[in-house]
Design an enzyme around this catalytic site. Structure first.
Site, PDB file in Angstrom:
ATOM      1  N   GLN A 113       0.822  -1.217   0.000  1.00 34.88           N
ATOM      2  CA  GLN A 113       0.000   0.000   0.000  1.00 34.88           C
ATOM      3  C   GLN A 113       0.853   1.262   0.000  1.00 34.88           C
ATOM      4  OE1 GLN A 113      -2.359  -0.746   3.485  1.00 34.88           O
ATOM      5  NE2 GLN A 113      -3.597  -2.301   2.488  1.00 34.88           N
ATOM      6  N   ASP A 148      -4.565  -1.048  17.374  1.00 29.99           N
ATOM      7  CA  ASP A 148      -5.922  -1.254  16.881  1.00 29.99           C
ATOM      8  C   ASP A 148      -6.371  -2.696  17.087  1.00 29.99           C
ATOM      9  OD1 ASP A 148      -5.379  -2.781  14.098  1.00 29.99           O
ATOM     10  OD2 ASP A 148      -3.877  -1.240  14.376  1.00 29.99           O
ATOM     11  N   HIS A 156      -3.866   6.021  14.791  1.00 29.63           N
ATOM     12  CA  HIS A 156      -4.915   5.535  15.695  1.00 29.63           C
ATOM     13  C   HIS A 156      -5.045   6.310  17.005  1.00 29.63           C
ATOM     14  CE1 HIS A 156      -3.968   1.441  13.633  1.00 29.63           C
ATOM     15  NE2 HIS A 156      -4.793   2.173  12.901  1.00 29.63           N
ATOM     16  N   GLU A 171      -3.338   5.981   9.698  1.00 26.99           N
ATOM     17  CA  GLU A 171      -4.730   5.604   9.828  1.00 26.99           C
ATOM     18  C   GLU A 171      -5.322   6.353  11.012  1.00 26.99           C
ATOM     19  OE1 GLU A 171      -4.792   0.999   8.140  1.00 26.99           O
ATOM     20  OE2 GLU A 171      -4.962   1.386  10.290  1.00 26.99           O
ATOM     21  N   TYR A 221      -9.707   3.580  14.733  1.00 25.19           N
ATOM     22  CA  TYR A 221     -10.808   2.736  14.296  1.00 25.19           C
ATOM     23  C   TYR A 221     -12.041   2.884  15.169  1.00 25.19           C
ATOM     24  CZ  TYR A 221      -7.494  -0.173  11.551  1.00 25.19           C
ATOM     25  OH  TYR A 221      -6.579  -0.656  10.653  1.00 25.19           O
TER      26      TYR A 221
END
Length: 578
Positions: free
Chosen positions: A191, A424, A456, A477, A480
């Site tokens: 990614q 996470d 997170h 990221e 979550y």
């Protein structure tokens, strides 16, 4: 401290039949393989040993450390190779470091494959906390598999052949620096990836966000039509210190600063670097040392060498002397045990911190690592402090709480690869359990980060308050687990931007920013992924946002930066902006 090394002689074998031998229990190696002042979990090999016995040890370690059940385990290992030739397959699992002891990677030649694979279905998105440094790998026509994600640096390595950065499944980012790859680097579905000062022949594919800096033969930069950002030279870097053996003693080599550099320089017979004897270091052992013994050693003028293990610290380690080197092998882990900071570095010149995991503890701390005191003013441009491969964690291994993971107050600090992570998944993971605010806070001026992975946290992942900062590659990221939209709002804003540059900043620049969301528990709305003063917008180059499948179907990010650029949601999963 006088270091007394007795080189291990591999003499243990367990007969299974008259035709074969194998070692099925790692405890069988105790004593025979670990007679070293570098700790019971450091294994030192030389080319005169039996390759079958070395391979048996590598296989045993991999069988123990490869499964996901070891992801939050307590074992830490370093495998050190004396200069010479070996015929081995190098298999690398969790908390394992592979380290060559030559002056050049070419001094340790391994005929065989490098292997780091997924446990099942080729998924390596949780292949963290492992490293390979200072060796040459000769694949003899086969393909090396280095399937990794965050906190898995490969440095100062010569790949004689081709290498695959995945295992034919999902992969979520990595770091390659100061290396030479004679064949093709197959990125496949990786990614994101950061490649710095690498002499490579060819790069193949890659999904979302790939940054190349000071790299030869890069793919063409056609952002946003392809995922590549190319910066021809690295403006300022000092490569990570490395451990060598000169035939009599262990020595730590410290490369000097390079300006506007490209590719590698270790092929040259004359290299610009300084050396420290191992006797200049206090060698820390997780069974016998704590913050008091380590701080006493620092106060006496010693550098610190952390052997593999977990160090529970009731107070912070304080670095107050310019030029101090703190070096860990085997993913040595320093844990806050009393609500304390783990590392405090004064506002001084030329400190090097290398190869450590820093864990938050049950009692919340202000931060895990702080560089410079609040209000630091000194100019360190002639001799900056460098942080190499520093990985922080909050939760996952157990209970952890901290307001932030890293605060940089000093000027002219350079960070070369860091992953700041609120867990996470794993143990003690939850919105009200693993409590945080931010990952990185930068208050100093002229701070540079190469390879910033930060994710997170409860509020801004990255909060930048200093001027003239630069970030080359950003992967983040958002958390979550906000339980409700209200829990993730502040003031008039829906959600927190991942990358926040404060309103008082007048000069800042960043390249290749990938920001992703997967909100599992609630329909979370975030107004913008990046928030900066308007005058800085033009200095944030090559940015994207991505909506990851599996989250709440009504969640979304409304814009890339300051209300501008596309949105992402269930129907539009990716937006890219120049």
């Amino acid at each position: 401290m006088k270091l007394k090394i007795t080189f291990l002689l591999i003499i243990y074998s367990l007969a299974i039949s008259a035709q074969s031998q194998s070692i099925t229990n790692l405890s069988a190696f105790s004593g025979d393989f670990t007679n070293s002042s570098f700790g019971e979990n450091t294994f030192i090999f030389n080319p005169g040993m039996d390759m079958k016995d070395i391979q048996a040890l590598i296989d045993t370690l991999y069988n123990q450390q490869h499964p996901r059940s070891s992801e939050f385990g307590n074992n830490r290992y370093a495998l050190l190779f004396m200069p010479g030739n070996y015929k081995l397959d190098i298999k690398v699992g969790y908390y394992t470091s592979i380290i060559g002891l030559g002056d050049s990677p070419n001094d340790v030649l391994i005929d065989g494959l490098l292997i780091s694979k997924g446990e099942k279905n080729g998924n390596v998105t949780c292949n963290f906390w492992r490293s390979v440094e200072n060796i040459t790998l000769n694949s003899q026509g086969a393909l090396h598999i280095w399937g990794v994600s965050q906190a898995a640096p490969m440095r100062r390595v010569h790949i004689n052949g081709s290498i695959q950065l995945h295992d034919n499944g999902w992969a979520s980012g990595g770091f390659l620096a100061d290396s030479k790859v004679d064949g093709t680097i197959f990125a496949g579905g990786q990614q994101q990836w950061f490649t710095r000062n690498v002499d490579m022949s060819k790069w193949d594919r890659g999904s979302w966000n790939m940054l190349f800096m000071g790299v030869t033969n890069t793919p063409e930069d056609k952002w946003p039509d392809n995922p590549y950002t190319v910066i021809p030279e690295t403006p300022l870097i000092r490569e990570k210190p490395y451990l060598t053996f000169n035939g009599k003693d262990f020595v730590i080599k410290i490369p000097t600063i390079k300006v506007n550099s490209k590719s590698i320089d270790w092929l040259s017979e004359i290299r610009d670097e300084t050396s420290l004897k191992i006797s200049d270091f206090y060698i820390a052992n997780p069974h016998t040392d704590d913050a008091k013994t380590i701080n006493t050693a620092l106060a006496s003028g010693k550098h610190i060498f952390f052997t593999p293990g977990i160090y529970n610290l009731l107070e912070s380690i304080k670095v107050t002397r310019s030029g101090t080197v703190i070096m860990g092998i085997g993913l040595a882990t320093l844990s806050s045990a009393n609500g304390n900071k783990v590392l405090e570095i004064s506002d001084i010149d030329g400190v090097s911190i290398c190869g450590l995991i820093l864990d938050a503890g049950k009692i919340s701390s202000e931060t895990l690592v702080e560089v410079g005191e609040p209000g630091s003013k000194n100019n360190h441009s002639a001799d900056p402090t460098f942080l190499f491969d520093i990985f922080t964690r909050v939760g996952g291994y157990g209970e952890g709480k901290t307001s932030s993971c890293m605060i940089i107050n000093s000027n002219d600090v350079c960070v070369d690869h860091t992953w700041l992570w609120r867990a996470d998944h794993g143990n003690n993971v939850g919105w009200n359990e693993s409590k945080t605010k931010n990952g990185l806070i930068v208050n100093g001026n002229r701070v540079t980060v190469y390879g910033l992975f930060c994710e997170h946290f409860h509020e801004y992942q990255t909060l930048w308050n200093g001027n003239d900062g630069k970030v080359y590659f950003y992967q983040s990221e958002m958390p979550y687990d906000p339980p409700t939209p209200e829990a993730y709002r502040h003031g008039s804003f829906n959600g927190y931007a991942s990358y926040k540059v404060s309103e008082k900043v007048t000069s800042h620049e960043a390249w290749a920013l990938g920001i992703y969301c997967v909100f599992f528990k609630a329909p979370i709305i975030v107004d913008q992924a990046i928030e900066t003063p308007s005058i800085i917008e033009k200095n944030i180059h090559h940015k994207l946002i991505y909506w990851l499948y599996g989250g709440n179907k009504e969640s979304r990010i409304n814009s890339i930066i300051n209300g501008k650029g596309g949105h992402v949601d269930l129907n539009t999963v990716k937006s890219v902006m120049e």
